[in-house]
Design a protein around this motif. Structure first.
Motif, PDB file in Angstrom:
ATOM      1  N   VAL A 159       0.849  -1.193   0.000  1.00 57.16           N
ATOM      2  CA  VAL A 159       0.000   0.000   0.000  1.00 57.16           C
ATOM      3  C   VAL A 159       0.884   1.242   0.000  1.00 57.16           C
ATOM      4  O   VAL A 159       1.763   1.379   0.859  1.00 57.16           O
ATOM      5  CB  VAL A 159      -0.943   0.006   1.221  1.00 57.16           C
ATOM      6  N   VAL A 160       0.661   2.132  -0.958  1.00 54.62           N
ATOM      7  CA  VAL A 160       1.415   3.386  -1.015  1.00 54.62           C
ATOM      8  C   VAL A 160       0.786   4.420  -0.086  1.00 54.62           C
ATOM      9  O   VAL A 160       1.454   5.043   0.729  1.00 54.62           O
ATOM     10  CB  VAL A 160       1.475   3.912  -2.463  1.00 54.62           C
ATOM     11  N   ASN A 161      -0.515   4.619  -0.195  1.00 59.04           N
ATOM     12  CA  ASN A 161      -1.218   5.559   0.686  1.00 59.04           C
ATOM     13  C   ASN A 161      -2.692   5.184   0.707  1.00 59.04           C
ATOM     14  O   ASN A 161      -3.205   4.516  -0.195  1.00 59.04           O
ATOM     15  CB  ASN A 161      -1.026   7.020   0.244  1.00 59.04           C
ATOM     16  N   VAL A 162      -3.379   5.650   1.750  1.00 65.73           N
ATOM     17  CA  VAL A 162      -4.811   5.399   1.898  1.00 65.73           C
ATOM     18  C   VAL A 162      -5.420   6.555   2.677  1.00 65.73           C
ATOM     19  O   VAL A 162      -4.798   7.090   3.596  1.00 65.73           O
ATOM     20  CB  VAL A 162      -5.075   4.053   2.610  1.00 65.73           C
ATOM     21  N   ALA A 163      -6.618   6.979   2.271  1.00 62.94           N
ATOM     22  CA  ALA A 163      -7.367   8.043   2.943  1.00 62.94           C
ATOM     23  C   ALA A 163      -8.797   7.569   3.111  1.00 62.94           C
ATOM     24  O   ALA A 163      -9.437   7.134   2.145  1.00 62.94           O
ATOM     25  CB  ALA A 163      -7.318   9.341   2.138  1.00 62.94           C
ATOM     26  N   SER A 172     -13.311   6.433   0.421  1.00 52.18           N
ATOM     27  CA  SER A 172     -12.027   5.834   0.753  1.00 52.18           C
ATOM     28  C   SER A 172     -11.201   5.775  -0.527  1.00 52.18           C
ATOM     29  O   SER A 172     -11.650   5.197  -1.524  1.00 52.18           O
ATOM     30  CB  SER A 172     -12.222   4.426   1.340  1.00 52.18           C
ATOM     31  N   THR A 173     -10.033   6.384  -0.513  1.00 52.90           N
ATOM     32  CA  THR A 173      -9.151   6.372  -1.672  1.00 52.90           C
ATOM     33  C   THR A 173      -7.807   5.792  -1.259  1.00 52.90           C
ATOM     34  O   THR A 173      -7.320   6.053  -0.149  1.00 52.90           O
ATOM     35  CB  THR A 173      -8.952   7.799  -2.221  1.00 52.90           C
ATOM     36  N   MET A 174      -7.225   5.040  -2.163  1.00 54.59           N
ATOM     37  CA  MET A 174      -5.946   4.408  -1.854  1.00 54.59           C
ATOM     38  C   MET A 174      -5.165   4.167  -3.144  1.00 54.59           C
ATOM     39  O   MET A 174      -5.738   4.094  -4.235  1.00 54.59           O
ATOM     40  CB  MET A 174      -6.173   3.085  -1.118  1.00 54.59           C
ATOM     41  N   THR A 175      -3.853   4.072  -2.989  1.00 49.24           N
ATOM     42  CA  THR A 175      -2.952   3.737  -4.090  1.00 49.24           C
ATOM     43  C   THR A 175      -2.244   2.444  -3.737  1.00 49.24           C
ATOM     44  O   THR A 175      -1.572   2.362  -2.697  1.00 49.24           O
ATOM     45  CB  THR A 175      -1.927   4.855  -4.336  1.00 49.24           C
ATOM     46  N   LEU A 176      -2.393   1.447  -4.589  1.00 50.94           N
ATOM     47  CA  LEU A 176      -1.826   0.128  -4.358  1.00 50.94           C
ATOM     48  C   LEU A 176      -0.803  -0.190  -5.437  1.00 50.94           C
ATOM     49  O   LEU A 176      -0.949   0.220  -6.584  1.00 50.94           O
ATOM     50  CB  LEU A 176      -2.934  -0.938  -4.369  1.00 50.94           C
ATOM     51  N   ARG A 177       0.234  -0.920  -5.035  1.00 49.93           N
ATOM     52  CA  ARG A 177       1.234  -1.408  -5.996  1.00 49.93           C
ATOM     53  C   ARG A 177       1.245  -2.933  -5.903  1.00 49.93           C
ATOM     54  O   ARG A 177       1.491  -3.508  -4.834  1.00 49.93           O
ATOM     55  CB  ARG A 177       2.611  -0.850  -5.657  1.00 49.93           C
ATOM     56  N   VAL A 178       0.968  -3.557  -7.041  1.00 49.19           N
ATOM     57  CA  VAL A 178       0.954  -5.018  -7.108  1.00 49.19           C
ATOM     58  C   VAL A 178       1.853  -5.450  -8.261  1.00 49.19           C
ATOM     59  O   VAL A 178       2.083  -4.686  -9.205  1.00 49.19           O
ATOM     60  CB  VAL A 178      -0.484  -5.552  -7.322  1.00 49.19           C
TER      61      VAL A 178
END
Length: 346
Positions: A159-163, A172-178
């Motif tokens: 997880v890069v960030n989450v709000a 709910s917003t988030m940036t994921l790296r897979v």
């Protein structure tokens, strides 16, 4: 003129009758009362009476015209439109010739199991996706957020960030790296968290940069090897040895930069970026359509505003002319009154 005629004129002037004081007072009274006017229906109407009748009549006519026009314009079918809002799946323009953007059209409420395109095997590509998913309520939002974070970890990502924010509704917003190899599986799992509102996928090819950096790295390694071979010779003087050593050090520094850049590009290609937005269900209430009378009142107000603007414009244009005409009339009336008084006193 002969002498006889002159004498006759002189005798007439000398014999001019003079009015007594009673006659003069009577003439003054008649002049003050004004000339006798012909009795008529229009003569008895004063300016004030005309204004008292004309102004309300004009207002009634203006309001009537506005009301009729408003009713005519508000008849059914005149300006009624029904619009159905659907989720937009459009994305930004293509960033360059080496990039391609795909925005699959997925119906709301249907999981896009096969909607996300797969990355090309064997090529370095920057893969990014954006998903907007709608959930039922705040409780479902919290559960979907936790599932999305766990999905990224289960597939070997992070997880890069989450709000996360909630009140009566929530987002709910988030940036994921897979890993790029697992990005399709990740999108399928995330799309099942709720109802898809929007989806966008963008793939940018990075293989050209990787190939160019690899070629540059090979050339630098060969150059460093040649310089090292020359420096191994014992027949070099001190100045030549120092020059070759400086060139080798510069080549080694450039090689380190090229390797770091290639590692960064490979890292971007190794992991895909997914930006996920979760939101609670929006209200499905359709705003009330204004009735015909509401539209008639609105239209009548617009027409009255236009009429008031026209009247104001007419007053601005005709006002100075009316003022000049009134001033001329007052001057003429004053001169006539002074002339009458002069005649009476002579």
């Amino acid at each position: 003129m002969t002498s006889a005629e002159s004498n006759l004129v002189a005798e007439l002037r000398a014999a001019r009758p003079s009015a007594d004081e009673a006659l003069r007072e009577r003439v003054r009274a008649i002049a003050a009362a004004g000339p006798a006017r012909r009795s008529s229906r229009f003569a008895r109407l004063s300016l004030r009476r005309v204004a008292l009748v004309a102004v309300p009549a004009a207002a009634v006519v203006a309001i009537s015209v506005a009301g009729v026009a408003g009713l005519v314009d508000s008849r059914p079918g005149a300006s009624e439109t029904v619009a159905t809002s659907v989720g937009s799946l459009a994305g930004p323009p293509s960033p360059g010739p080496a990039a391609r953007e795909l925005a699959p059209q997925a119906k709301a409420g249907v999981a896009a199991d096969a909607a996300a395109p797969a990355p090309t095997p064997g090529r370095a590509q920057r893969y990014s996706a954006e998903l907007t998913v709608e959930v039922k309520d705040v409780d479902a939002l919290s559960s979907a957020t936790l599932k999305a974070l766990q999905t990224a970890r289960d597939l070997g990502g992070y997880v890069v960030n989450v709000a996360y924010a909630t009140s009566t509704s929530g987002t709910s917003t988030m940036t994921l790296r897979v890993p790029t190899a697992q990005v399709q599986d990740a999108i399928v799992r995330l799309s099942r968290l709720g109802r898809i509102v929007a989806q966008q996928v963008q793939i940018e090819d990075l293989q050209g940069q990787v190939d160019e950096l690899t070629t540059r790295e090979t050339a630098l390694r060969e150059r460093i090897a040649r310089l090292s071979a020359r420096l191994a010779s014992t027949s070099l003087d001190a100045e030549t040895r120092a020059t070759l050593a400086a060139r080798r050090d510069a080549a080694r520094a450039e090689l380190a930069r090229v390797r770091a850049t290639r590692a960064q590009v490979n890292g971007e290609a190794l992991y895909a970026t997914i930006r996920l937005s979760l939101q609670t269900r929006q209200s499905s209430l359709v705003p009330a359509v204004p009735s015909r009378f509401d539209r008639a009142f609105d239209r009548a107000g617009e027409i009255l505003a236009l009429e008031a603007t026209a009247v104001l414009y007419a007053l601005v244009v005709a006002g100075p002319l009316a003022a000049v005409a009134l001033a001329a009339w007052l001057v003429r009336r004053g001169l006539r009154r002074r002339e009458n008084e002069r005649l009476l006193t002579s």
